[in-house]
Design a protein around this motif. Structure first.
Motif, PDB file in Angstrom:
ATOM      1  N   ALA A 146     -22.878  -2.070   2.952  1.00 38.46           N
ATOM      2  CA  ALA A 146     -24.203  -2.621   3.271  1.00 38.46           C
ATOM      3  C   ALA A 146     -24.983  -1.718   4.216  1.00 38.46           C
ATOM      4  O   ALA A 146     -26.212  -1.822   4.301  1.00 38.46           O
ATOM      5  N   ALA A 147     -24.297  -0.848   4.927  1.00 42.39           N
ATOM      6  CA  ALA A 147     -24.990   0.081   5.829  1.00 42.39           C
ATOM      7  C   ALA A 147     -25.575   1.267   5.059  1.00 42.39           C
ATOM      8  O   ALA A 147     -26.362   2.030   5.613  1.00 42.39           O
ATOM      9  N   CYS A 148     -25.161   1.427   3.796  1.00 39.93           N
ATOM     10  CA  CYS A 148     -25.670   2.526   2.973  1.00 39.93           C
ATOM     11  C   CYS A 148     -27.001   2.108   2.337  1.00 39.93           C
ATOM     12  O   CYS A 148     -27.340   0.929   2.293  1.00 39.93           O
ATOM     13  N   HIS A 149     -27.720   3.076   1.815  1.00 44.15           N
ATOM     14  CA  HIS A 149     -29.082   2.798   1.355  1.00 44.15           C
ATOM     15  C   HIS A 149     -29.171   2.463  -0.131  1.00 44.15           C
ATOM     16  O   HIS A 149     -30.030   1.697  -0.554  1.00 44.15           O
ATOM     17  N   VAL A 150     -28.314   3.095  -0.917  1.00 43.00           N
ATOM     18  CA  VAL A 150     -28.277   2.836  -2.358  1.00 43.00           C
ATOM     19  C   VAL A 150     -26.816   2.591  -2.705  1.00 43.00           C
ATOM     20  O   VAL A 150     -25.928   3.284  -2.209  1.00 43.00           O
ATOM     21  N   ARG A 151     -26.571   1.582  -3.549  1.00 43.49           N
ATOM     22  CA  ARG A 151     -25.180   1.257  -3.884  1.00 43.49           C
ATOM     23  C   ARG A 151     -24.977   1.221  -5.402  1.00 43.49           C
ATOM     24  O   ARG A 151     -25.724   0.550  -6.119  1.00 43.49           O
ATOM     25  N   VAL A 152     -23.962   1.978  -5.824  1.00 40.28           N
ATOM     26  CA  VAL A 152     -23.572   2.040  -7.230  1.00 40.28           C
ATOM     27  C   VAL A 152     -22.221   1.339  -7.343  1.00 40.28           C
ATOM     28  O   VAL A 152     -21.319   1.621  -6.548  1.00 40.28           O
ATOM     29  N   ALA A 153     -22.085   0.444  -8.329  1.00 36.84           N
ATOM     30  CA  ALA A 153     -20.811  -0.262  -8.508  1.00 36.84           C
ATOM     31  C   ALA A 153     -20.223   0.068  -9.876  1.00 36.84           C
ATOM     32  O   ALA A 153     -20.915  -0.070 -10.890  1.00 36.84           O
ATOM     33  N   GLU A 154     -18.970   0.513  -9.899  1.00 39.71           N
ATOM     34  CA  GLU A 154     -18.270   0.587 -11.185  1.00 39.71           C
ATOM     35  C   GLU A 154     -17.906  -0.838 -11.603  1.00 39.71           C
ATOM     36  O   GLU A 154     -17.854  -1.744 -10.771  1.00 39.71           O
ATOM     37  N   THR A 155     -17.632  -0.996 -12.907  1.00 39.41           N
ATOM     38  CA  THR A 155     -17.417  -2.362 -13.428  1.00 39.41           C
ATOM     39  C   THR A 155     -16.218  -3.066 -12.771  1.00 39.41           C
ATOM     40  O   THR A 155     -16.134  -4.293 -12.796  1.00 39.41           O
ATOM     41  N   SER A 156     -15.300  -2.306 -12.187  1.00 39.54           N
ATOM     42  CA  SER A 156     -14.127  -2.914 -11.537  1.00 39.54           C
ATOM     43  C   SER A 156     -14.449  -3.526 -10.172  1.00 39.54           C
ATOM     44  O   SER A 156     -13.601  -4.205  -9.578  1.00 39.54           O
TER      45      SER A 156
END
Ligand code: 1HE
Length: 269
Positions: free
Chosen positions: A126-136
């Motif tokens: 949450a402290a990061c600006h952009v978040r990418v999530a893999e499906t796992s």
């Protein structure tokens, strides 16, 4: 401590639980404590603070990811049992310092998540600006079941992402949200296939790095402050920042490039 990483282009000694590498203007920082599911112990938190404080000037964006099957299992619970109240407060404040260096540091940070993003791991993301999530990827706040509370800034950052009510529900019930649900809630901006996260994160970081540094500063430092202001103060801060950004030589050069048809258009591909 691993070798001070002049070897990989950074002048800061990092604990063995963090690996840093450089790819042009991008730094890739990896949580490398997979045998403990990248749980954040004190050396790792101090290492995060040191790394983000000492980023070299040539770095314009950072990608943060994790080794193994999980992004981060949160606080190292093994360290917790020995702390008294005063030490607990100091420990939480040490996380605040480290994560503040990420959120309000020199450059934007892209988190690439997979597997467990739980407790302090979610606070870190949450402290990061952009978040990418893999499906796992899955998200949880198991603090309730461990008898503790968030301590890494989660009570400040997470309600701003998903709302206080949702955070309450997660902490009270132990509800685990999957990658797709997490995207709808606001935990991530992208969901990508398994093992595609790092490439996506690097692609986004390169795009971010190509923005003007002034705009990236305005977006990461000024925009969140405006969001905390009342409307009148917000409009004024916006006008000041807009004037500063427009007055920057780089803005002028970029606007001229567009008008002379030398810059890319904003087209949906
Ligand atoms: C750990 C930790 C940890 C794993 N601290 N050692 N976070 C949690 O409550 C999550 C706790 N962890 C888990 O629920 C599971 O470990 C996972 C779902 C993340 C992964 O499961 P799995 O089956 O792949 O691994 P594992 O067998 O549970 O764990 C492998 C090892 O990592 C094992 O150690 P080993 O010495 O027995 O091999 C685990 O003990 C260790 N490990 N997670 C310490 N978190 C600032 S306040 C923040 C508050 C919080 O973050 S609370 C949430 C804490």
């Amino acid at each position: 401590m691993s070798a001070p990483s002049s070897a990989n282009g950074f002048d800061v000694p990092l604990p063995d639980s963090l690996k840093a590498e450089r790819s042009g203007a991008i730094a890739i920082l990896t949580l490398a404590r997979a045998h403990k599911r990248n749980a954040l112990d004190d050396p790792t938190v101090l290492g995060l603070e040191a790394f983000f404080t000492a980023l070299p000037d040539g770095i314009r964006a950072v990608v943060l990811n994790g080794e193994g099957d999980h992004f981060c299992a949160g606080l190292d619970l093994g360290e917790l049992t020995e702390r008294d109240i005063a030490e607990g407060i100091a420990h939480s404040r040490s996380w605040h310092r480290a994560f503040e260096r990420i959120e309000f540091g020199k450059v934007p940070v892209v988190a690439v998540m997979h597997g467990a993003v739980v407790g302090g791991g979610l606070e870190l993301a949450a402290a990061c600006h952009v978040r990418v999530a893999e499906t796992s990827t899955y998200y949880a706040l198991p603090e309730g079941s461990r008898g503790i509370f968030v301590g890494g800034g989660g009570s400040v950052r997470l309600p701003r992402l998903i709302g206080t009510s949702r955070m309450m529900e997660m902490m009270l019930t132990g509800h685990i949200y999957d990658a797709e649900e997490g995207k709808h809630l606001g935990f991530s901006h992208y969901v990508v296939p398994l093992h595609a996260g790092l490439n996506k994160g690097i692609e986004l970081a390169e795009r971010i790095a190509s923005n003007s540094a002034m705009t990236n500063f305005a977006v990461t430092h000024v925009l969140p402050r405006i969001a905390e202001q009342d409307r009148a103060a917000g409009y004024l801060t916006e006008a000041l920042m807009a004037g500063i950004a427009q007055g920057d030589d780089e803005a002028k050069a970029r606007l001229k490039a567009f008008l002379e048809k030398r810059a890319p258009k904003t087209i949906r591909t």
